[in-house]
Structure formats: structure tokens, C-alpha cells
Design an enzyme around this catalytic site. Structure first.
Site, PDB file in Angstrom:
ATOM      1  N   CYS A 265       0.669  -1.253   0.034  1.00 46.07           N
ATOM      2  CA  CYS A 265      -0.171   0.027   0.188  1.00 46.07           C
ATOM      3  C   CYS A 265       0.818   1.364  -0.267  1.00 46.07           C
ATOM      4  CB  CYS A 265      -0.824  -0.139   1.041  1.00 46.07           C
ATOM      5  SG  CYS A 265      -2.150  -1.567   1.094  1.00 46.07           S
TER       6      CYS A 265
HETATM    7  N1  LIG Z   1      -2.311  -6.250   1.132  1.00 47.68           N
HETATM    8  C1  LIG Z   1      -2.906  -5.092   1.976  1.00 47.68           C
HETATM    9  O1  LIG Z   1      -2.437  -4.737   2.915  1.00 47.68           O
HETATM   10  C2  LIG Z   1      -3.863  -4.391   1.245  1.00 47.68           C
HETATM   11  C3  LIG Z   1      -4.913  -3.484   2.097  1.00 47.68           C
HETATM   12  C4  LIG Z   1      -5.773  -2.727   1.457  1.00 47.68           C
HETATM   13  C5  LIG Z   1      -5.933  -2.716   0.056  1.00 47.68           C
HETATM   14  N2  LIG Z   1      -5.005  -3.610  -0.845  1.00 47.68           N
HETATM   15  C6  LIG Z   1      -5.227  -3.526  -1.952  1.00 47.68           C
HETATM   16  O2  LIG Z   1      -6.029  -4.696  -2.574  1.00 47.68           O
HETATM   17  C7  LIG Z   1      -5.582  -5.122  -3.905  1.00 47.68           C
HETATM   18  C8  LIG Z   1      -4.928  -6.704  -3.552  1.00 47.68           C
HETATM   19  O3  LIG Z   1      -3.891  -6.812  -2.767  1.00 47.68           O
HETATM   20  P1  LIG Z   1      -3.359  -7.969  -2.096  1.00 47.68           P
HETATM   21  O4  LIG Z   1      -2.557  -7.254  -1.298  1.00 47.68           O
HETATM   22  O5  LIG Z   1      -4.454  -8.798  -1.663  1.00 47.68           O
HETATM   23  O6  LIG Z   1      -2.655  -8.757  -3.380  1.00 47.68           O
HETATM   24  P2  LIG Z   1      -2.037 -10.142  -3.402  1.00 47.68           P
HETATM   25  O7  LIG Z   1      -0.896 -10.046  -4.148  1.00 47.68           O
HETATM   26  O8  LIG Z   1      -1.740 -10.691  -1.866  1.00 47.68           O
HETATM   27  O9  LIG Z   1      -3.015 -10.902  -4.118  1.00 47.68           O
HETATM   28  C9  LIG Z   1      -3.564 -10.925  -5.148  1.00 47.68           C
HETATM   29  C10 LIG Z   1      -4.213 -12.208  -5.843  1.00 47.68           C
HETATM   30  O10 LIG Z   1      -4.637 -11.817  -7.021  1.00 47.68           O
HETATM   31  C11 LIG Z   1      -4.189 -13.116  -7.895  1.00 47.68           C
HETATM   32  N3  LIG Z   1      -4.458 -12.531  -9.327  1.00 47.68           N
HETATM   33  C12 LIG Z   1      -3.517 -11.662 -10.035  1.00 47.68           C
HETATM   34  N4  LIG Z   1      -4.314 -11.530 -11.150  1.00 47.68           N
HETATM   35  C13 LIG Z   1      -5.304 -12.042 -11.394  1.00 47.68           C
HETATM   36  C14 LIG Z   1      -6.517 -12.292 -12.261  1.00 47.68           C
HETATM   37  N5  LIG Z   1      -6.287 -11.488 -13.346  1.00 47.68           N
HETATM   38  N6  LIG Z   1      -7.617 -13.068 -11.903  1.00 47.68           N
HETATM   39  C15 LIG Z   1      -7.604 -13.551 -10.769  1.00 47.68           C
HETATM   40  N7  LIG Z   1      -6.711 -13.397  -9.806  1.00 47.68           N
HETATM   41  C16 LIG Z   1      -5.422 -12.730 -10.118  1.00 47.68           C
HETATM   42  C17 LIG Z   1      -2.993 -13.368  -7.546  1.00 47.68           C
HETATM   43  O11 LIG Z   1      -2.523 -14.897  -8.028  1.00 47.68           O
HETATM   44  C18 LIG Z   1      -2.892 -13.424  -6.156  1.00 47.68           C
HETATM   45  O12 LIG Z   1      -3.084 -14.399  -5.433  1.00 47.68           O
HETATM   46  C19 LIG Z   1      -4.442  -4.168  -4.382  1.00 47.68           C
HETATM   47  O13 LIG Z   1      -4.833  -3.270  -5.027  1.00 47.68           O
HETATM   48  C20 LIG Z   1      -3.798  -3.652  -2.844  1.00 47.68           C
HETATM   49  O14 LIG Z   1      -3.429  -2.288  -2.986  1.00 47.68           O
HETATM   50  C21 LIG Z   1      -4.152  -4.212  -0.096  1.00 47.68           C
END
Ligand SMILES: NC(=O)c1ccc[n+]([C@@H]2O[C@H](COP(=O)([O-])OP(=O)(O)OC[C@H]3O[C@@H](n4cnc5c(N)ncnc54)[C@H](O)[C@@H]3O)[C@@H](O)[C@H]2O)c1
Length: 449
Positions: free
Chosen positions: A292
Site C-alpha cells: 500500500c
Molecule cells: N495487502 C494489503 O494490506 C492491502 C490492504 C488494502 C488494500 N489493498 C489493495 O488490494 C489489492 C490486492 O492486494 P493484495 O495484497 O491482496 O494482493 P496479493 O498479491 O496478496 O494477491 C492478489 C491475488 O490476485 C491474483 N491475481 C492476479 N491477477 C489475477 C487475475 N487476473 N485474475 C484472478 N486473480 C488474479 C494473484 O494470483 C494473487 O493471489 C491491491 O490493489 C492492494 O493495493 C491491499
């Protein structure tokens, strides 16, 4: 594409499901699932589990078969309550289906997109995963569906990647299909704020979209705050994380100023925190990591660059944040020098390498850059972290967590991240300890960054 199923013969007897919040609208008989979650990472998996726990039938989709196997094997990095929820969900495969088959998306009444939105090495947004996910969702869309983006992104993204392409397919938005944005606010590893108790902000492409989006969130979120547009909802998330980035940069600067003036910065922050309004505590540290703070403000800066809009404060904060790990290396060299030791051949031990306590997440962790750079300048560097048994550095180097850190006999120890279960009893007082957390006051003789 393949589908990962949990076989019925692997299942324990099913357990009663809890309905923390009754669905506001009954599940549509036209769809096999109430909600599909696209992307089962740190955000998507807990979201899928929260919906399942609230009584929804969930289609949990990820493009990575490896990720699906990890989830099915109960190997995902989750807090205890979500671990229990996953156990329950995996026992009820009809209501919690793990899949990588994107064609199945047409079986869900609502689709929530939670895919990564990282930046590349030049800090330019990498929209490839989000573009791919949105293209899939648009291609699978059918009348009656709701699409919600939750990935942090630039202002106008939901319009560009979902609303406009759905219109091109001939759908009338707000009548045939519903388009919404609601950024996820989950704080992985933080047991103090369950996902359900944190209010959600939602905006829609039309008032009807906003209404449907609010209903979807209300199935598990205690409070939903509606805003007037997709853009307002997108910008709200950018403000939240930019606010944090700027304040962390300020806290780091105050730490350096306090160091120069020989004033204890943590005591100052705690004293300032007694003011019940107009102040919010941010603590200094060795840098920021995760998905983030080091990334999200760059989505805004990237967009503003094209518009020739100046954002000097944010730009400066992000520059300072990016420079922080180098500052840590300089400080370690300085402390070693004061102890009469050079960096060349110095034995440096880093305690905790994940980007924050109690998670296994190494993404953007400052520790990785610190270790690489210390090795570049000639130090012999090892680390200890029970949450991260193995690390790959950008340089291609690799390290394993030391099983017996005391046996390394470090010249200097950097406390980078302190997990709540971290045992530092082996610190015998011989090594110099640099406290990158600023809050390890129990370590005798520590020096601050
Ligand atoms: N991690 C945090 O603390 C947090 C908190 C709030 C918001 N966010 C936001 O949430 C979003 C996701 O973050 P995250 O940390 O969960 O990411 P992550 O990398 O942990 O997980 C993302 C998942 O999406 C999958 N993926 C990628 N492309 C795909 C597709 N086309 N179709 C289906 N699955 C797909 C990946 O294989 C992975 O398992 C980001 O935009 C991030 O900025 C993250």
C-alpha cells in the site's frame, strides 16, 4: 483452465454456518453464487471468507493454481479467526468453491475484483493484473450482475476498465449491470480491527449502482458510507494512504531531528498523542513496505504528471520514504565506526525482515534493500525471522533465517521488525543494537536509527 475443487471425501462433517449479518436481499435464484471474489491474496481471501461467514455462497477465483493449492491445503498466511473461517468454508464446498476457471464468473450475482496494483522499479503503476482481471470480468458479464473493484487504483480506473467496456458490450449501466468501486481497508495481521468492523466507502456509476454496491457490502460490513461517484470513492482511498505516507515521512524526519537534538522521539510522540484532537500518532522506522504505502501514492502522482498538476508535498514524502533504507545503512556504518569497526567484514544481523510485525509478507520490505546494500558495502549479513524462513534479494542473493542467531556473534544487530512472538533473549549485551523500530526500549543499550 483447471478448476480446483475440495473433494467431498476429504471433508469433515459440515458445521453450522453463522450469519453475522442477514443478507439484505435474498440470493438470486438466477445465479449459483451470491458473490465471486477475483484474486485471493491478502485482501481477497479474507473477503471471500467474510462473505462465506455471513451466509453468502462464494465463488473464490484466482489465476494462480499454486495459490489455490495453498489455500486448499490451509497454508495461507491468515489471522487465527480467518484460519478458522477457512476450515469451515472448506468443509462446505457447495457454498465456497475454489476455482481458476474464469468462465464460472457468469454464475455469480456479484463480482468483486481484488487483484494486485503494484508499481514497477521506476515506480510506474503496473496495471497489467487489474486490466487482465477487468477484461475477464467484462467478457463474462451477464445481465443482473454487479461488478465491484476493490483494488487501489487511479481516479477514473473503474470507468476506464469496467464501465466503458460494459457499455461497449451493449449493457445499460445501472439497469442491466451495476458498476461500483469500494477500496478494501483491511490491515492484514491486525487483530485489533476485524474486517467487518471497519466501515466501507462505496461509489457507483449511477445511483442504482451505488445502492446495489451498498447492499453487497452490508452483507458483512458493519457500516457502509456512500459517496456520489466512482471517482470520489477511488480518490478517498488515495487520500487515506497518501495521508499515511506523508505522516510516516514526517515521523521519520522528526526522529532524525530529535536524534540531532538528543530528545527521545517516541516519548515526544506519546506525549503529543495525549491531545484528543488534531493529532494522530505515526511512528518512525526503517522504511515502509507492503502493497500500500510504497505504491498507492504513485498511482496518484503518475496520473497527475500527465495532467501537469504539481503535488510537491506528496512527491517529497515518497522520495524521502524511498531513501529511508539507505539512511539505515548509513546509520549502521556510522554506529560501527563509532565502535572502532569498519563496514568491511562486519557481521551484521537483521532481526525481522517482513515489512511489519506478525505477517509473512516480504513485499517491498525495506529489510531486503538494507541487507543487499550492506552486503554491497562489504558487510557479512545474516537475518533471523520465524515468519520468513527464506529470502530472495533483488540482487539475486538468497539467505535463510538463522536457527541460532547467537552463534553468529554479530558485531551489530539491526532490529528491523519485531513480531509479537519474537524471542530476543539470546541478545547477550555484547553486540551493539540499532533499534529500527524505535520502540524496543526493553533492549539494554540500544541506539536509535
Ligand atoms: N495487502 C494489503 O494490506 C492491502 C490492504 C488494502 C488494500 N489493498 C489493495 O488490494 C489489492 C490486492 O492486494 P493484495 O495484497 O491482496 O494482493 P496479493 O498479491 O496478496 O494477491 C492478489 C491475488 O490476485 C491474483 N491475481 C492476479 N491477477 C489475477 C487475475 N487476473 N485474475 C484472478 N486473480 C488474479 C494473484 O494470483 C494473487 O493471489 C491491491 O490493489 C492492494 O493495493 C491491499
Amino acid at each position: 483452465m483447471s478448476t480446483i475443487d475440495v473433494r467431498a471425501d476429504e471433508l469433515a462433517p459440515s458445521q453450522p454456518r453463522t450469519h453475522d449479518t442477514a443478507p439484505l436481499t435474498p440470493p438470486s435464484p438466477a445465479f449459483d453464487f451470491d458473490v465471486a471474489i477475483v484474486g485471493l491474496g491478502y485482501v481477497g481471501l479474507p473477503t471471500a471468507l467474510a462473505y462465506h461467514a455471513s451466509g453468502s455462497r462464494v465463488l473464490a477465483l484466482d489465476v494462480s493454481p499454486r495459490r489455490l493449492r495453498t489455500i486448499a491445503a490451509r497454508g495461507a498466511d491468515l489471522i487465527d479467526t480467518d484460519r478458522e473461517r477457512l476450515d469451515t468454508a472448506l468443509r462446505t464446498p457447495a457454498a465456497f468453491r475454489l476455482t481458476s476457471d474464469t468462465a464460472e464468473l457468469s454464475r455469480a450475482a456479484a463480482i468483486i475484483v481484488c487483484v494486485p496494483t503494484p508499481v514497477d522499479h521506476q515506480q510506474v503503476p503496473d496495471l497489467a493484473p487489474l486490466r487482465a482481471a477487468c477484461a475477464t470480468v467484462v467478457a463474462a458479464a451477464r445481465p443482473g450482475q454487479l461488478v465491484m473493484l476493490t483494488s487501489t487504483t487511479y481516479v477514473g480506473c473503474t470507468h476506464d476498465l469496467v464501465e466503458a467496456p460494459l457499455r461497449e458490450r451493449g449493457f445499460e449501466i445501472g439497469r442491466d449491470v451495476f458498476v461500483t468501486f469500494s477500496a478494501e481497508r483491511i490491515d492484514p495481521g491486525n487483530i485489533g480491527f476485524a474486517q467487518e468492523v471497519v466501515p466501507r466507502v462505496v461509489g457507483g456509476a449511477t445511483p442504482q449502482c451505488e445502492e446495489e454496491g451498498a447492499r453487497l457490502l452490508a452483507r458483512y460490513a458493519a457500516r457502509v458510507h456512500r459517496v456520489s461517484s466512482l471517482a470520489t470513492a477511488e480518490m478517498t482511498k488515495l487520500l487515506e494512504n497518501t495521508f499515511r505516507a506523508v505522516n510516516i515521512a514526517l515521523a521519520n524526519e522528526f526522529a532524525d531531528i530529535c536524534g540531532a537534538l538528543d530528545v527521545p522521539v517516541t516519548e515526544v510522540i506519546e506525549a503529543a498523542s495525549t491531545k484528543p484532537y488534531g493529532f494522530m500518532a505515526f511512528y518512525p522506522g526503517p522504511g515502509v513496505g507492503g502493497h500500500c504505502i510504497p505504491c498507492d501514492p504513485h498511482y496518484l502522482l503518475w496520473q497527475l504528471k500527465a495532467l501537469h498538476v504539481d503535488a510537491g508535498v506528496i512527491t517529497e514524502a515518497m522520495t524521502r520514504i524511498a531513501a529511508r533504507p539507505r539512511r539505515v545503512v548509513d546509520r549502521i556504518r556510522d554506529v560501527l565506526g563509532r565502535a572502532g569497526k569498519g563496514t568491511l567484514g562486519a557481521r551484521v544481523l537483521v532481526v525481522g525482515v517482513t515489512y511489519k510485525p506478525d505477517v509473512a509478507d516480504l513485499r517491498e520490505s525495506p529489510a531486503l534493500e538494507i541487507i543487499d546494500h550492506l552486503i554491497d558495502v562489504g558487510a557479512e549479513v545474516q537475518y533471523v525471522d520465524t515468519h520468513a524462513p527464506h529470502i530472495h534479494l533483488d540482487s539475486g542473493r538468497e539467505r535463510d533465517s538463522l536457527p541460532d542467531p547467537a552463534a553468529f556473534h554479530p558485531d551489530i544487530v539491526l532490529v528491523h521488525t519485531r513480531h509479537h512472538d519474537a524471542d530476543l533473549a539470546w541478545l547477550d549485551g555484547d553486540a551493539v543494537v540499532v533499534d529500527g523500530t524505535y520502540r524496543s526500549s526493553d533492549i539494554a543499550g540500544r541506539v536509535l536509527l
